[in-house]
Scaffold this motif. Sequence first.
Motif, mmCIF file in Angstrom:
data_model
loop_
_atom_site.group_PDB
_atom_site.id
_atom_site.type_symbol
_atom_site.label_atom_id
_atom_site.label_comp_id
_atom_site.label_asym_id
_atom_site.label_seq_id
_atom_site.Cartn_x
_atom_site.Cartn_y
_atom_site.Cartn_z
ATOM 1 N N GLU A 69 -3.010 -8.776 -21.853
ATOM 2 C CA GLU A 69 -2.209 -10.362 -21.152
ATOM 3 C C GLU A 69 -1.095 -10.378 -22.155
ATOM 4 O OE1 GLU A 69 -6.242 -12.324 -19.707
ATOM 5 O OE2 GLU A 69 -5.561 -12.675 -21.827
ATOM 6 N N ASP A 70 -1.191 -10.182 -23.613
ATOM 7 C CA ASP A 70 0.181 -10.737 -24.382
ATOM 8 C C ASP A 70 1.038 -9.502 -24.478
ATOM 9 O OD1 ASP A 70 -1.733 -8.878 -25.957
ATOM 10 O OD2 ASP A 70 -1.585 -10.108 -27.728
ATOM 11 N N GLU A 71 0.729 -8.520 -23.890
ATOM 12 C CA GLU A 71 1.904 -7.352 -23.739
ATOM 13 C C GLU A 71 2.419 -6.956 -22.393
ATOM 14 O OE1 GLU A 71 -0.321 -3.941 -25.331
ATOM 15 O OE2 GLU A 71 -0.346 -4.911 -27.439
ATOM 16 N N GLN A 72 2.300 -8.026 -21.481
ATOM 17 C CA GLN A 72 2.897 -8.034 -20.164
ATOM 18 C C GLN A 72 4.543 -7.994 -20.064
ATOM 19 O OE1 GLN A 72 0.358 -9.918 -16.866
ATOM 20 N NE2 GLN A 72 -0.138 -11.136 -18.689
ATOM 21 N N GLU A 73 5.050 -8.905 -21.065
ATOM 22 C CA GLU A 73 6.561 -9.085 -20.928
ATOM 23 C C GLU A 73 7.147 -7.921 -21.428
ATOM 24 O OE1 GLU A 73 9.756 -11.286 -20.262
ATOM 25 O OE2 GLU A 73 7.773 -11.841 -19.898
ATOM 26 N N GLY A 74 7.980 -7.557 -20.355
ATOM 27 C CA GLY A 74 8.775 -6.242 -20.549
ATOM 28 C C GLY A 74 7.885 -4.767 -20.408
ATOM 29 N N ALA A 75 6.782 -4.909 -19.903
ATOM 30 C CA ALA A 75 5.850 -3.838 -19.621
ATOM 31 C C ALA A 75 6.390 -3.057 -18.520
ATOM 32 C CB ALA A 75 4.518 -3.944 -19.351
ATOM 33 N N GLU A 76 6.317 -1.677 -18.553
ATOM 34 C CA GLU A 76 6.928 -0.937 -17.326
ATOM 35 C C GLU A 76 6.178 -1.043 -15.975
ATOM 36 O OE1 GLU A 76 7.658 3.955 -16.162
ATOM 37 O OE2 GLU A 76 6.990 3.248 -18.210
ATOM 38 N N ASP A 77 6.878 -1.193 -14.941
ATOM 39 C CA ASP A 77 6.160 -1.202 -13.698
ATOM 40 C C ASP A 77 5.437 -0.050 -13.356
ATOM 41 O OD1 ASP A 77 5.390 -1.753 -11.006
ATOM 42 O OD2 ASP A 77 7.666 -1.934 -10.242
ATOM 43 N N PRO A 78 4.542 0.272 -13.241
ATOM 44 C CA PRO A 78 3.722 1.557 -12.673
ATOM 45 C C PRO A 78 3.884 2.130 -11.409
ATOM 46 C CG PRO A 78 2.204 -0.187 -12.855
ATOM 47 C CD PRO A 78 3.252 -0.803 -13.553
ATOM 48 N N THR A 79 4.294 1.129 -10.531
ATOM 49 C CA THR A 79 4.664 1.533 -9.018
ATOM 50 C C THR A 79 6.180 1.913 -8.948
ATOM 51 O OG1 THR A 79 5.013 -0.855 -8.354
ATOM 52 C CG2 THR A 79 2.845 0.517 -8.213
ATOM 53 N N ALA A 80 7.039 1.853 -9.970
ATOM 54 C CA ALA A 80 8.463 2.029 -9.894
ATOM 55 C C ALA A 80 8.511 3.509 -9.278
ATOM 56 C CB ALA A 80 9.254 2.172 -11.174
ATOM 57 N N GLY A 81 9.380 3.562 -8.292
ATOM 58 C CA GLY A 81 9.894 4.732 -7.551
ATOM 59 C C GLY A 81 9.055 5.004 -6.312
ATOM 60 N N MET A 82 8.029 4.142 -6.106
ATOM 61 C CA MET A 82 7.169 4.353 -4.833
ATOM 62 C C MET A 82 7.643 3.206 -3.746
ATOM 63 S SD MET A 82 3.179 4.029 -6.500
ATOM 64 C CE MET A 82 2.735 5.107 -7.881
ATOM 65 N N ASP A 83 7.298 3.619 -2.712
ATOM 66 C CA ASP A 83 7.729 2.994 -1.248
ATOM 67 C C ASP A 83 6.604 2.181 -0.894
ATOM 68 O OD1 ASP A 83 9.160 1.814 0.670
ATOM 69 O OD2 ASP A 83 9.683 3.554 1.732
ATOM 70 N N MET A 84 6.395 0.995 -1.308
ATOM 71 C CA MET A 84 5.198 0.137 -1.134
ATOM 72 C C MET A 84 5.419 -0.562 0.240
ATOM 73 S SD MET A 84 3.488 0.991 -3.709
ATOM 74 C CE MET A 84 1.975 0.018 -3.584
ATOM 75 N N ALA A 85 4.557 -0.158 1.385
ATOM 76 C CA ALA A 85 4.623 -0.803 2.485
ATOM 77 C C ALA A 85 3.723 -2.034 2.585
ATOM 78 C CB ALA A 85 4.071 -0.061 3.735
ATOM 79 N N GLY A 86 4.223 -3.142 3.359
ATOM 80 C CA GLY A 86 3.573 -4.350 3.318
ATOM 81 C C GLY A 86 2.674 -4.255 4.546
ATOM 82 N N LYS A 132 0.940 -1.271 0.138
ATOM 83 C CA LYS A 132 -0.041 0.108 -0.054
ATOM 84 C C LYS A 132 0.766 1.328 -0.056
ATOM 85 C CE LYS A 132 -0.425 0.103 5.066
ATOM 86 N NZ LYS A 132 0.743 0.793 5.300
ATOM 87 N N VAL A 133 0.158 2.301 -0.424
ATOM 88 C CA VAL A 133 0.547 3.735 -0.298
ATOM 89 C C VAL A 133 -0.419 4.516 -0.003
ATOM 90 C CG1 VAL A 133 1.688 5.712 -1.584
ATOM 91 C CG2 VAL A 133 2.771 3.513 -1.879
ATOM 92 N N ILE A 134 -0.481 5.468 0.760
ATOM 93 C CA ILE A 134 -1.411 6.321 1.224
ATOM 94 C C ILE A 134 -1.191 7.652 0.929
ATOM 95 C CG2 ILE A 134 -3.159 6.902 2.756
ATOM 96 C CD1 ILE A 134 -2.719 4.215 4.201
#
Length: 242
Positions: A125-142, A81-83
């Motif tokens: 579904e067929d374009e997932q390979e190599g797709a950019e991570d939309p949460t890159a740069g976020m500090d996601m707490a568990g 999560k990120v709030i």
Amino acid sequence: MAPIHPEVTYAERCNATEPEKNIIYFTINTPDIKGEPKLEIKPTEISFAAKAGDASKGVPEKEYAFDLQLYDEIIPEETKKVITSRAVLLILRKKEPRSEYWLRLTKEKPNRNWVKTDFSKWVDEDEQEGAEDPTAGMDMAGMGGMGGGMPGMEGMGGMGGMGGSMPGMGGMGGMDFSKMMEQMGGMGGMGGGMPDFGAGEDDEGDSDEDRVPEEEEDIEEISTSGAADKGKAKVSGLDDVE
């Protein structure tokens, strides 16, 4: 004051052989949220409630709430999560690894009208390979060890001390709020207008090439006029001597 449904947007990823890649990006759009929202995550249900606004600052007060039955099971303790004061972003881990997406987000058919696809994060579904991570740069707490519920939401008003990362999601450094807001786009919003490419042009649409010859004529005219004036000045000076 009756609670209203916040806009919820979502996007998926799936993988039959790598369980950690079976996730849902789940965003709750809650502008001007204040205090700690109440969030309870169960294997097939998500409940949410929060207050927003500040009458003393002229921001209308409102209450957000929803109870959503999911299409299939997730693993609550694997949630990240990120709030922020504008939204709650969750990464939900689907229980069953599959090579295809869920038919929809909710058990109810169709999805409710306030549940929408997050096109800023969605890939086919067929374009997932190599797709950019939309949460890159976020500090996601568990949320590990919290079971099906979530009694407290740490981190409101700041992201300090929020560690953790999601397996398979790559490195996640400090929170980049500007990038996150850009990706949420108002949380699923596709707004925004086209830039004005005609700014700076005159009404007749003359190009630079059309205007240059006129400028050269003006320069020549000024130069000729200046020479004539100098000639007159010399003649006038002679007349004065005589």
